[in-house]
Design an enzyme around this catalytic site. Structure first.
Site, PDB file in Angstrom:
ATOM      1  N   HIS A 507       0.829  -1.209   0.000  1.00 19.85           N
ATOM      2  CA  HIS A 507       0.000   0.000   0.000  1.00 19.85           C
ATOM      3  C   HIS A 507       0.870   1.268   0.000  1.00 19.85           C
ATOM      4  O   HIS A 507       0.726   2.130  -0.866  1.00 19.85           O
ATOM      5  CB  HIS A 507      -0.908  -0.030   1.244  1.00 19.85           C
ATOM      6  CG  HIS A 507      -1.781   1.175   1.403  1.00 19.85           C
ATOM      7  ND1 HIS A 507      -3.121   1.152   1.110  1.00 19.85           N
ATOM      8  CD2 HIS A 507      -1.515   2.439   1.823  1.00 19.85           C
ATOM      9  CE1 HIS A 507      -3.644   2.353   1.338  1.00 19.85           C
ATOM     10  NE2 HIS A 507      -2.687   3.154   1.780  1.00 19.85           N
ATOM     11  N   GLU A 508       1.780   1.335   0.943  1.00 21.77           N
ATOM     12  CA  GLU A 508       2.615   2.540   1.043  1.00 21.77           C
ATOM     13  C   GLU A 508       3.502   2.699  -0.189  1.00 21.77           C
ATOM     14  O   GLU A 508       3.763   3.814  -0.636  1.00 21.77           O
ATOM     15  CB  GLU A 508       3.468   2.508   2.321  1.00 21.77           C
ATOM     16  CG  GLU A 508       2.670   2.445   3.629  1.00 21.77           C
ATOM     17  CD  GLU A 508       1.609   3.534   3.766  1.00 21.77           C
ATOM     18  OE1 GLU A 508       1.757   4.592   3.127  1.00 21.77           O
ATOM     19  OE2 GLU A 508       0.616   3.318   4.486  1.00 21.77           O
ATOM     20  N   ILE A 640     -16.073  13.503  11.179  1.00 22.83           N
ATOM     21  CA  ILE A 640     -16.724  14.611  10.470  1.00 22.83           C
ATOM     22  C   ILE A 640     -16.935  15.843  11.343  1.00 22.83           C
ATOM     23  O   ILE A 640     -17.150  16.924  10.832  1.00 22.83           O
ATOM     24  CB  ILE A 640     -18.059  14.182   9.817  1.00 22.83           C
ATOM     25  CG1 ILE A 640     -19.130  13.839  10.856  1.00 22.83           C
ATOM     26  CG2 ILE A 640     -17.854  12.998   8.883  1.00 22.83           C
ATOM     27  CD1 ILE A 640     -20.526  13.782  10.241  1.00 22.83           C
ATOM     28  N   PHE A 641     -16.890  15.674  12.681  1.00 20.75           N
ATOM     29  CA  PHE A 641     -17.122  16.851  13.528  1.00 20.75           C
ATOM     30  C   PHE A 641     -15.845  17.380  14.172  1.00 20.75           C
ATOM     31  O   PHE A 641     -15.809  18.507  14.642  1.00 20.75           O
ATOM     32  CB  PHE A 641     -18.169  16.548  14.600  1.00 20.75           C
ATOM     33  CG  PHE A 641     -19.532  16.279  14.016  1.00 20.75           C
ATOM     34  CD1 PHE A 641     -20.167  17.248  13.237  1.00 20.75           C
ATOM     35  CD2 PHE A 641     -20.166  15.062  14.213  1.00 20.75           C
ATOM     36  CE1 PHE A 641     -21.416  17.009  12.677  1.00 20.75           C
ATOM     37  CE2 PHE A 641     -21.415  14.817  13.655  1.00 20.75           C
ATOM     38  CZ  PHE A 641     -22.041  15.789  12.889  1.00 20.75           C
ATOM     39  N   ALA A 642     -14.800  16.563  14.219  1.00 24.43           N
ATOM     40  CA  ALA A 642     -13.544  17.054  14.783  1.00 24.43           C
ATOM     41  C   ALA A 642     -12.385  16.802  13.823  1.00 24.43           C
ATOM     42  O   ALA A 642     -11.251  17.151  14.109  1.00 24.43           O
ATOM     43  CB  ALA A 642     -13.265  16.395  16.132  1.00 24.43           C
TER      44      ALA A 642
HETATM   45 ZN   LIG Z   1      -2.962   5.247   1.900  1.00 26.82          ZN
END
Ligand SMILES: [Zn+2]
Length: 731
Positions: A507-508, A640-642
């Site tokens: 992935h990386e 979504i709020f912080a």
């Molecule tokens: Zn990624």
């Protein structure tokens, strides 16, 4: 996930403009004693210390302050008089701040942390000043309207357009009175987000469940018992031990998940579950009003900027539109539903076969527990037993071979060419097929708990850039770093990895490839810079797919002592485990993404429907078992709020669609046809990996796939479970 955050960080650093007056600095002092102020090809990671941070950053910021003033004085709506100096400013701040931020991640100390904290505020102040530069904004507007516009390349046009769009979203285009109002909203939102996050942390901290009877924690694995006893010790139960307790259960993810998955005590699971879904929803840490205030202010902000709702603001700089995201979520929802219902049937059936009294009445706190039992039975692959098949050197060799096959590049060890921060760090040179270096990267593989933070991530060290050419002729080459936390080698025994760690490094490396194989010379949109963040996970998730490709996996999975192949049945289990409960897991993410979009599009603060009503409405279509009446999950939905995911949670699914669809191009071409794989790989390299942020991501995708993205590849993973193919679980 970790890397997403990292990229988000580096992306926000990109916005900060700042000019490096190299010539002046060099003439004054040709070799500054502070390594942060030196000119370098590769950063002097070996000599930067905490003591350099404060004087280095302050000197840099002071110089840049002057450079910005000069830019504002001399700016003209032309590439050389606007964008080039701006790129130098952005770049120098990104690179130098990136260096110390990187060292904080991999070689942390109390001194370094304190030094960075000391200058953080100054840096943020400078960034705000940069972002709000009206002369720079006006020059971009003028450039867009000048005759020069027509001679700009597509990438250059995109830079101008994005700069303008970003500035507008930052309120620069507003008249003075409205801008004040805008700034007030921003400050208020910032405060509210912090308060929201603080309440969640306080709620998590507040909840503790002391257990003294061993019977009550039956089923918990040793690591979880260790954690629970450790917590008990720090709470004053000095004699607590993993075996004999007492134990303290908390709502921190590792503790909470261990109970949900493993505690045989159903009442305990219920108690912990209820505590979790009602976090921060009452008393003096109730987030209900804060949610409403945040949503109200976001809507006001959107209206000030001339948008209908906050989702339009959030998605102005993203690949997807609201309609596209909603349409995709609905498609995935309906495809996941039957699979999730089937999952539930499987679990019920299984629980019954195990004599569970609750099998006819499974509730939220039973699902994880019973699916974990079923998974153990069907697919459990003992991660520890697999490690000998995945030795780090062999895995990296396989990964580099794959990169050669797909993209025609050679990766060669170049240790010693660049200074490193630890002797275990490797340095590599990436060459194209003619043998010419095109990029470099560091790889820091092993865990060092005392100084290195956990997880895995990739980030840029420097980006490809024509303006920042080192020899005045060819573009500066990109340099990346990849950081993981694998088990260090012991004696002659190499570092042995779990399968999940193999996926992580693939992935990386996907992120790193996009940064390194860019052919974009415009530094502001080269590599991973300037890519819409709902598209940025494409190459990384794409690379993960290769871990399930039989030839690729079998090529790397060889026992480090005997050389024997990974057993065929284990490979099949790995494959099957990948889609285990895929429908249920998908539905959960769709619930989060849908409620996020609904709250930022149609929801009317103070209107007839409460935020909980909205969540309930969404949940009825996304949860096979309806939520508890007291479910207040929104009160701890920090993403979504912080966090930065407001009207952006959908991007998890969006990126999955893109990466699955991109990978299916190889499937379509024929994974056994090496010529076809090579051709498709080359096309992937020339489009997705080469174009960076210089072209709209949809265009880039179409150039690769020769059509628009389709969710079919991802959907087929879901429906293969729903249509027949039920799990059998005879013991
Ligand atoms: Zn990624």
């Amino acid at each position: 996930m970790v890397s997403t955050t990292r990229i988000a960080l580096s992306r926000s650093a990109r916005n900060h403009r700042h000019r490096y007056a190299r010539h002046r600095s060099l003439s004054r002092k040709s070799f500054p004693s502070n390594p942060l102020l030196r000119d370098f090809e590769f950063p002097p990671f070996d000599v930067v210390e905490a003591k350099h941070v404060r004087p280095g950053i302050l000197a840099l910021l002071k110089k840049l302050e002057g450079d910005l003033e000069e830019l504002e004085r001399t700016v003209e709506p032309s590439w050389p008089k606007l964008v080039e100096p701006l790129e130098k400013i952005v770049d120098r701040l990104t690179v130098v701040w990136g260096m110390i931020n990187h060292l904080k991640g991999v070689k942390d100390s109390a001194d370094l942390g304190a030094a960075i904290k000391e200058v953080q505020e100054e840096k943020v102040k400078f960034q705000l000043r940069l972002r709000q530069s009206k002369p720079v904004y006006n020059a971009f507007k003028a450039l867009q309207e000048s005759p020069d516009w027509n001679v700009l390349s597509d990438a250059q046009k995109r830079i101008v357009e994005n700069q303008i769009k970003e500035a507008v979203l930052n309120g620069i285009a507003l008249e003075d009175g409205k801008r004040e109002e805008f700034n007030k909203i921003e400050q208020e939102l910032d405060k509210l987000s912090k308060k929201f996050g603080g309440n969640v942390r306080a709620a998590t901290k507040k909840f503790e469940k002391l257990i003294t009877d061993k019977k009550d924690i039956e089923g918990l694995p040793a690591t979880a018992l260790g954690l629970a006893a450790q917590r008990a010790v720090s709470n004053g139960h000095a004699n607590a031990t993993p075996d004999n307790g007492p134990w303290v259960i908390t709502l921190d993810a590792p503790s909470f998940m261990a109970v949900m998955k493993h505690a045989r005590n159903r009442a305990l699971r219920e108690e912990i579950y209820r505590a979790d879904v009602t976090q921060a929803s009452s008393g003096d840490i109730d987030n209900t009003l804060i949610i409403d205030q945040i949503l109200k202010l976001r809507l006001e902000k959107a209206k000030l900027l001339g948008y209908n709702n906050y989702a339009e603001v959030s998605m102005a700089m993203k690949m997807a539109t609201i309609d596209e995201a909603e349409e995709l979520l609905e498609k995935l929802r309906s495809a996941s539903w039957d699979a999730a219902v089937q999952d539930m049937e499987d679990i019920k059936h299984f629980a019954k076969s195990q004599g569970a009294a609750e099998s006819d009445d499974l509730s939220h706190w039973d699902i994880n527990f019973w699916s974990e039992r079923l998974r153990e039975l069907k697919y459990d692959i003992n991660e520890e037993e697999l490690r000998p098949y995945f030795s780090l050197p062999k895995v990296m060799e396989g990964l580099f071979n794959l990169a050669r096959t797909l993209f025609g590049i050679e990766i060669e060890a170049a240790d010693g060419l660049a200074p490193v921060w630890n002797s275990d760090v490797r340095f590599y040179c990436v060459k194209d097929s003619s043998g010419k270096p095109i990029a470099y990267f560091y790889f820091d593989p092993y865990s060092r708990p005392s100084e290195k933070r956990g997880g895995a991530w990739m980030d840029e060290v420097v980006g490809r850039s024509r303006v920042l050419s080192r020899d005045g002729a060819s573009a500066r080459l990109p340099v990346a770093h990849m950081v993981c936390n694998f088990t260090p080698p012991v004696g002659t025994k190499p570092s042995l990895m779990t399968f999940q760690e193999v996926e992580t490094v693939f992935h990386e490396f996907g992120h790193a490839l996009q940064h390194m194989l860019t052919k974009q010379d415009e530094g502001l949109v080269a590599g991973i810079r300037g890519i819409e963040w709902d598209a940025v996970e494409l190459p990384s998730q794409f690379m993960e797919n290769w871990c399930y490709h039989k030839d690729t996996l079998m090529g790397i999975a060889k026992h480090y002592e005997t050389g024997e192949n990974l057993p065929e049945d284990v490979y099949k289990k790995l494959l099957a485990a990948r889609t285990f409960r895929a429908g249920s897991l998908s539905l959960r993410q769709i619930r989060y993404a849908s409620v996020d979009l609904q709250l930022h599009t149609k929801y009317v603060p103070g209107g007839p429907e409460s935020v909980y009503d909205v969540d309930r409405r969404v949940s009825e279509r996304t949860q096979v078992i309806p939520p508890l009446p007291e479910d207040r999950f929104l009160c701890s939905f920090s993403y979504i709020f912080a966090g930065e995911y407001a009207a952006g949670y959908y991007s998890y699914k969006w990126a999955e669609v893109l990466s699955a669809d991109a990978f299916s191009a190889f499937d379509d071409a024929g994974l056994d046809d090496s010529k076809a794989v090579q051709e498709t790989g080359q096309r992937f390299r020339e489009t997705i990996l080469a174009l960076g942020g210089g072209k709209a991501p949809l265009q880039v995708f179409i150039e690769f796939r020769r059509r628009k993205p389709l969710p079919d590849a991802l959907l087929s993973r879901l429906v293969s479970r729903a249509r027949g193919n039920p799990i059998s679980f005879e013991v």
